[in-house]
Design an enzyme around this catalytic site. Structure first.
Site, PDB file in Angstrom:
ATOM      1  N   HIS A   1      33.481  62.660  54.748  1.00 36.76           N
ATOM      2  CA  HIS A   1      33.936  61.689  54.852  1.00 36.76           C
ATOM      3  C   HIS A   1      34.032  60.351  53.671  1.00 36.76           C
ATOM      4  CE1 HIS A   1      29.917  59.673  55.289  1.00 36.76           C
ATOM      5  NE2 HIS A   1      29.607  60.770  55.897  1.00 36.76           N
TER       6      HIS A   1
ATOM      7  N   CYS B   1      25.897  65.162  55.255  1.00 39.84           N
ATOM      8  CA  CYS B   1      27.327  65.232  55.014  1.00 39.84           C
ATOM      9  C   CYS B   1      27.858  65.047  53.902  1.00 39.84           C
ATOM     10  CB  CYS B   1      27.821  64.027  55.781  1.00 39.84           C
ATOM     11  SG  CYS B   1      27.828  64.180  57.733  1.00 39.84           S
TER      12      CYS B   1
END
Length: 313
Positions: free
Chosen positions: A195, A211
């Protein structure tokens, strides 16, 4: 403000965008050749940090600091000559889909053929999970893609923030306060995404909860290229070895905390031995040892000698 001033700003932004695109997309070399890109040198302006310069060329924090160990990253000074490490040894293995190398803090996406029919690879800097929030190794897949995602903080992260007196809501809507940024690609491992971010200064560091975090401008460019179902191989390879013509190169990155230093040195020795032996050569270990010790994260030539393989360091 004058028209000339605005024109100057526009040209500067165009040059920065062009430089980033040039520095991040390459033709995939033929089999037997492993290097792409060219190292670049620039000079700083007095008001710039090392990170300001690096971001214009798609480079993360750890990369630029390793490549310039004698330069103060926050006050490099006007006119300081900076190495931009925009030359890479491609990760070993199949050249398809996405490959993320954690110690390198870098993502490679084999994006298919260009207009000329030649295959391309796109590469960008990333942030990775902290030691207590490891990014999962292995082969995964992209299962969903979302523009302007909402963030639903898991209980573990809400608890961590609460211990610091920061109470997170059940959901953070899209917008400038959303830590996922404007684009997110979800992996088939629950809770893990690739992301954007609202804190780009952390790109290129080990700062996430597992992440993969990217510069906003990088994921905006990558997002439309990646299809749902794309394989994502996450590896942890501090050492890469490869050839360009008859020259052997080694690229050594500082290991993550969980790596064994003894095993890392053994791997390095064996990788160089095997590569040189394939061409009937032996390694000049005096220089090879320096490359390992410095661990600057840039491809460096490993001198080879004629004759049977030596025993190594």
């Amino acid at each position: 403000m004058s028209e000339r001033w605005y024109l100057g700003i526009a040209v500067a932004l165009w040059l920065a965008t062009a430089a980033r695109a040039t520095a991040s997309t390459f033709v995939v070399p033929p089999e037997g050749t492993d290097l792409v890109g060219t190292d670049l040198w620039v000079h700083t302006r007095y008001e710039e940090t090392l990170l300001d310069v690096a971001r214009d060329y798609g480079i993360g924090y750890e990369e630029v600091v390793r490549a310039n160990p004698l330069v103060d990253p926050w006050i490099p000074g006007e006119g300081t000559r900076i190495l931009l490490p925009t030359r890479y040894i491609l990760p070993a293995g199949i050249r398809e889909g996405m490959v993320i190398n954690l110690p390198e803090y870098r993502l490679y996406f084999f994006s298919g053929n260009g207009d000329d029919g030649a295959p391309r690879v796109v590469t960008h800097p990333i942030s990775i999970g902290r030691m207590d929030w490891n990014t999962p190794l292995g082969v995964h897949r992209i299962v969903t893609k979302v523009r302007d995602p909402a963030w639903y903080p898991p209980e573990s992260i809400r608890k961590e923030h609460a211990e610091r007196g920061d109470i997170l809501p059940d959901v953070v809507p899209a917008g400038p306060d959303n830590p996922l940024g404007a684009f997110a690609m979800r992996l088939d491992v629950p809770g893990y995404l690739i992301h954007g971010t609202n804190k780009p200064a952390g790109v290129g560091m080990r700062v996430t909860h597992g992440c993969i975090r990217m510069f906003p401008e990088d994921i905006e460019r990558l997002f439309p290229m990646v299809k749902v179902g794309t394989p994502v191989q996450i590896i942890s390879e501090p050492i890469k070895v490869g050839w360009a013509a008859d020259t052997l190169y080694a690229e050594v990155h500082p290991p993550l905390e969980e790596h064994s230093a003894t095993q890392l040195r053994l791997n390095y020795t064996n990788m160089l031995r095997e590569a040189a032996a394939e061409r009937g050569m032996q390694v000049d270990w005096s220089r090879a040892e320096a490359i390992f010790s410095e661990a600057r994260g840039v491809p460096e030539e490993v001198p080879l000698l004629e004759g049977p393989m030596a025993s190594g360091p």
